[in-house]
Design a protein around this motif. Structure first.
Motif, PDB file in Angstrom:
ATOM      1  N   ALA A  40      -8.412  -9.459  14.876  1.00  6.98           N
ATOM      2  CA  ALA A  40      -9.736  -9.338  14.934  1.00  6.98           C
ATOM      3  C   ALA A  40      -9.767  -8.537  16.391  1.00  6.98           C
ATOM      4  O   ALA A  40      -9.101  -8.660  16.923  1.00  6.98           O
ATOM      5  CB  ALA A  40     -10.449  -9.965  14.569  1.00  6.98           C
ATOM      6  N   PRO A  41     -10.957  -7.192  16.629  1.00  6.63           N
ATOM      7  CA  PRO A  41     -11.589  -7.307  17.602  1.00  6.63           C
ATOM      8  C   PRO A  41     -11.746  -8.447  18.439  1.00  6.63           C
ATOM      9  O   PRO A  41     -12.674  -9.242  17.259  1.00  6.63           O
ATOM     10  CB  PRO A  41     -12.333  -6.096  17.289  1.00  6.63           C
ATOM     11  N   GLY A  42     -10.825  -8.247  19.690  1.00  5.81           N
ATOM     12  CA  GLY A  42     -11.092  -9.692  20.723  1.00  5.81           C
ATOM     13  C   GLY A  42     -11.255 -10.890  20.700  1.00  5.81           C
ATOM     14  O   GLY A  42     -11.225 -11.516  21.555  1.00  5.81           O
ATOM     15  N   LYS A  43     -10.215 -10.914  19.386  1.00  5.63           N
ATOM     16  CA  LYS A  43      -9.623 -12.097  18.914  1.00  5.63           C
ATOM     17  C   LYS A  43      -8.200 -12.678  18.476  1.00  5.63           C
ATOM     18  O   LYS A  43      -7.404 -11.067  19.260  1.00  5.63           O
ATOM     19  CB  LYS A  43     -10.257 -12.888  17.549  1.00  5.63           C
ATOM     20  N   GLU A  44      -7.515 -13.891  19.380  1.00  5.91           N
ATOM     21  CA  GLU A  44      -6.402 -13.509  19.201  1.00  5.91           C
ATOM     22  C   GLU A  44      -5.546 -13.803  18.037  1.00  5.91           C
ATOM     23  O   GLU A  44      -5.954 -13.329  16.877  1.00  5.91           O
ATOM     24  CB  GLU A  44      -6.217 -15.519  19.693  1.00  5.91           C
ATOM     25  N   ARG A  45      -4.222 -12.962  17.894  1.00  9.72           N
ATOM     26  CA  ARG A  45      -3.242 -13.348  16.575  1.00  9.72           C
ATOM     27  C   ARG A  45      -3.564 -14.017  16.243  1.00  9.72           C
ATOM     28  O   ARG A  45      -3.346 -15.445  16.379  1.00  9.72           O
ATOM     29  CB  ARG A  45      -1.999 -12.302  16.711  1.00  9.72           C
ATOM     30  N   GLU A  46      -3.767 -14.627  14.648  1.00  6.90           N
ATOM     31  CA  GLU A  46      -3.591 -15.597  13.945  1.00  6.90           C
ATOM     32  C   GLU A  46      -3.146 -15.679  12.698  1.00  6.90           C
ATOM     33  O   GLU A  46      -2.589 -14.709  12.342  1.00  6.90           O
ATOM     34  CB  GLU A  46      -4.857 -15.799  13.547  1.00  6.90           C
ATOM     35  N   PHE A  47      -2.475 -16.889  12.296  1.00  6.24           N
ATOM     36  CA  PHE A  47      -1.784 -17.022  11.101  1.00  6.24           C
ATOM     37  C   PHE A  47      -2.339 -16.652  10.402  1.00  6.24           C
ATOM     38  O   PHE A  47      -3.767 -17.494  10.185  1.00  6.24           O
ATOM     39  CB  PHE A  47      -0.881 -18.171  11.957  1.00  6.24           C
ATOM     40  N   VAL A  48      -1.513 -16.170   9.320  1.00  6.91           N
ATOM     41  CA  VAL A  48      -2.137 -15.908   8.084  1.00  6.91           C
ATOM     42  C   VAL A  48      -1.526 -17.073   6.645  1.00  6.91           C
ATOM     43  O   VAL A  48      -1.817 -17.675   5.835  1.00  6.91           O
ATOM     44  CB  VAL A  48      -2.671 -14.931   7.266  1.00  6.91           C
ATOM     45  N   ALA A  49      -0.207 -16.186   6.652  1.00  6.71           N
ATOM     46  CA  ALA A  49       1.261 -17.254   5.253  1.00  6.71           C
ATOM     47  C   ALA A  49       2.691 -16.836   6.336  1.00  6.71           C
ATOM     48  O   ALA A  49       1.895 -15.675   6.802  1.00  6.71           O
ATOM     49  CB  ALA A  49       0.693 -16.518   4.656  1.00  6.71           C
ATOM     50  N   ALA A  50       3.355 -17.863   5.859  1.00  7.19           N
ATOM     51  CA  ALA A  50       4.142 -17.919   5.753  1.00  7.19           C
ATOM     52  C   ALA A  50       5.085 -17.972   4.292  1.00  7.19           C
ATOM     53  O   ALA A  50       4.492 -18.745   4.193  1.00  7.19           O
ATOM     54  CB  ALA A  50       5.072 -18.516   6.856  1.00  7.19           C
ATOM     55  N   ILE A  51       6.996 -17.602   4.745  1.00  6.47           N
ATOM     56  CA  ILE A  51       7.201 -18.230   3.204  1.00  6.47           C
ATOM     57  C   ILE A  51       8.755 -17.677   3.468  1.00  6.47           C
ATOM     58  O   ILE A  51       9.215 -17.032   5.366  1.00  6.47           O
ATOM     59  CB  ILE A  51       7.029 -16.758   2.619  1.00  6.47           C
ATOM     60  N   SER A  52       9.761 -19.044   3.409  1.00  8.38           N
ATOM     61  CA  SER A  52      10.871 -19.067   3.693  1.00  8.38           C
ATOM     62  C   SER A  52      11.815 -17.685   3.230  1.00  8.38           C
ATOM     63  O   SER A  52      11.675 -17.298   2.349  1.00  8.38           O
ATOM     64  CB  SER A  52      11.284 -20.286   3.300  1.00  8.38           C
ATOM     65  N   ARG A  53      12.651 -17.896   3.403  1.00 11.35           N
ATOM     66  CA  ARG A  53      13.539 -16.742   3.768  1.00 11.35           C
ATOM     67  C   ARG A  53      14.380 -17.222   2.150  1.00 11.35           C
ATOM     68  O   ARG A  53      14.210 -15.612   1.546  1.00 11.35           O
ATOM     69  CB  ARG A  53      14.949 -17.578   4.042  1.00 11.35           C
ATOM     70  N   SER A  54      14.259 -18.411   0.797  1.00  8.19           N
ATOM     71  CA  SER A  54      14.758 -17.823  -0.543  1.00  8.19           C
ATOM     72  C   SER A  54      13.102 -18.161  -1.007  1.00  8.19           C
ATOM     73  O   SER A  54      13.140 -18.088  -2.903  1.00  8.19           O
ATOM     74  CB  SER A  54      15.269 -19.023  -1.195  1.00  8.19           C
ATOM     75  N   ALA A  55      12.033 -18.404  -0.623  1.00  6.34           N
ATOM     76  CA  ALA A  55      10.762 -18.042  -1.088  1.00  6.34           C
ATOM     77  C   ALA A  55      10.697 -19.416  -1.817  1.00  6.34           C
ATOM     78  O   ALA A  55       9.369 -19.433  -2.596  1.00  6.34           O
ATOM     79  CB  ALA A  55      10.457 -16.942  -1.979  1.00  6.34           C
ATOM     80  N   ASP A  56      11.036 -20.348  -1.389  1.00  7.08           N
ATOM     81  CA  ASP A  56      10.979 -21.374  -2.050  1.00  7.08           C
ATOM     82  C   ASP A  56      10.275 -22.819  -1.187  1.00  7.08           C
ATOM     83  O   ASP A  56       9.537 -23.425  -1.892  1.00  7.08           O
ATOM     84  CB  ASP A  56      12.314 -22.689  -2.338  1.00  7.08           C
ATOM     85  N   SER A  57       9.125 -21.838  -0.084  1.00  7.54           N
ATOM     86  CA  SER A  57       8.451 -22.658   0.530  1.00  7.54           C
ATOM     87  C   SER A  57       7.805 -21.560   0.621  1.00  7.54           C
ATOM     88  O   SER A  57       8.281 -20.331   1.398  1.00  7.54           O
ATOM     89  CB  SER A  57       9.214 -23.279   1.618  1.00  7.54           C
ATOM     90  N   THR A  58       6.430 -22.162   1.087  1.00  8.49           N
ATOM     91  CA  THR A  58       5.186 -21.207   1.511  1.00  8.49           C
ATOM     92  C   THR A  58       4.129 -21.795   2.025  1.00  8.49           C
ATOM     93  O   THR A  58       4.178 -22.958   2.085  1.00  8.49           O
ATOM     94  CB  THR A  58       4.461 -20.393   0.545  1.00  8.49           C
ATOM     95  N   ASP A  59       2.808 -21.422   3.171  1.00  7.39           N
ATOM     96  CA  ASP A  59       1.957 -22.156   3.508  1.00  7.39           C
ATOM     97  C   ASP A  59       1.444 -20.816   3.757  1.00  7.39           C
ATOM     98  O   ASP A  59       1.306 -19.407   4.049  1.00  7.39           O
ATOM     99  CB  ASP A  59       3.000 -22.405   4.909  1.00  7.39           C
ATOM    100  N   TYR A  60      -0.180 -21.441   4.059  1.00  6.38           N
ATOM    101  CA  TYR A  60      -1.644 -20.636   4.081  1.00  6.38           C
ATOM    102  C   TYR A  60      -2.060 -21.017   5.544  1.00  6.38           C
ATOM    103  O   TYR A  60      -2.357 -22.334   5.251  1.00  6.38           O
ATOM    104  CB  TYR A  60      -1.953 -20.383   2.600  1.00  6.38           C
ATOM    105  N   ALA A  61      -2.900 -20.434   5.838  1.00  6.58           N
ATOM    106  CA  ALA A  61      -4.129 -20.645   6.939  1.00  6.58           C
ATOM    107  C   ALA A  61      -4.895 -21.358   6.369  1.00  6.58           C
ATOM    108  O   ALA A  61      -5.325 -20.938   4.857  1.00  6.58           O
ATOM    109  CB  ALA A  61      -4.663 -19.878   7.853  1.00  6.58           C
ATOM    110  N   ASP A  62      -5.609 -22.476   6.579  1.00 11.94           N
ATOM    111  CA  ASP A  62      -6.322 -23.096   5.815  1.00 11.94           C
ATOM    112  C   ASP A  62      -7.553 -21.582   5.218  1.00 11.94           C
ATOM    113  O   ASP A  62      -8.020 -21.822   3.851  1.00 11.94           O
ATOM    114  CB  ASP A  62      -7.701 -24.435   6.182  1.00 11.94           C
ATOM    115  N   SER A  63      -7.447 -20.766   5.756  1.00 13.41           N
ATOM    116  CA  SER A  63      -8.874 -20.340   5.553  1.00 13.41           C
ATOM    117  C   SER A  63      -9.172 -19.235   4.037  1.00 13.41           C
ATOM    118  O   SER A  63      -9.813 -18.073   4.323  1.00 13.41           O
ATOM    119  CB  SER A  63      -9.690 -19.260   7.296  1.00 13.41           C
ATOM    120  N   VAL A  64      -7.466 -18.538   4.299  1.00 13.11           N
ATOM    121  CA  VAL A  64      -7.012 -18.683   2.955  1.00 13.11           C
ATOM    122  C   VAL A  64      -6.934 -19.038   1.676  1.00 13.11           C
ATOM    123  O   VAL A  64      -6.404 -18.220   1.290  1.00 13.11           O
ATOM    124  CB  VAL A  64      -6.122 -16.872   3.838  1.00 13.11           C
ATOM    125  N   LYS A  65      -6.489 -20.199   1.850  1.00 13.14           N
ATOM    126  CA  LYS A  65      -5.941 -20.991   0.771  1.00 13.14           C
ATOM    127  C   LYS A  65      -6.925 -20.399  -0.183  1.00 13.14           C
ATOM    128  O   LYS A  65      -7.577 -20.407  -0.441  1.00 13.14           O
ATOM    129  CB  LYS A  65      -5.650 -22.016   1.046  1.00 13.14           C
TER     130      LYS A  65
END
Length: 125
Positions: A40-65
């Motif tokens: 967002a403007p004036g803010k640092e880049r923040e993590f939202v979500a991640a996914i592994s190569r085979s899609a068997d693992s995912t994780d989310y920031a608390d704010s979007v979970k």
């Protein structure tokens, strides 16, 4: 290396939904752990979500979970971010990123080697 291109951003009302896509080209897409970040403007880049190569693992920031879902289709070299129940505070430029590291999931921008150009998501109240 891999080239990444995001699409799907836009303007949506609070409570609405939006789906982002990230298409990869170049080196085999499935060899990368992937993630979504936002800034967002004036803010640092923040993590939202991640996914592994085979899609068997995912994780989310608390704010979007519970509201966002990350997925990928390696056959189409595409990663997705399905966003629902959007809030004005979700307004940001959204970036997809690829990591050639050895682990399944990465949470910090420095862990990613390649980035897309970003797509704007604006949520009106």
């Amino acid at each position: 290396q891999v080239q990444l291109v995001e699409s799907g951003g836009g303007l949506v009302q609070a409570g609405g939904s939006l789906s982002l896509s990230c298409v990869g080209s170049g080196r085999t897409f499935s060899s990368y752990a992937m993630g979504w970040f936002r800034q967002a403007p004036g803010k640092e880049r923040e993590f939202v979500a991640a996914i592994s190569r085979s899609a068997d693992s995912t994780d989310y920031a608390d704010s979007v979970k519970g509201r966002f879902t990350i997925s990928r289709d390696n056959a189409k070299a595409t990663m997705y971010l399905q966003m629902s129940s959007l809030k004005p505070e979700d307004t940001a430029v959204y970036f997809c990123a690829a990591s050639s590291g050895l682990y399944n999931l990465y949470y910090r921008p420095i862990s990613y080697n390649y980035w897309g150009q970003g797509t704007q998501v604006t949520v009106s109240s």
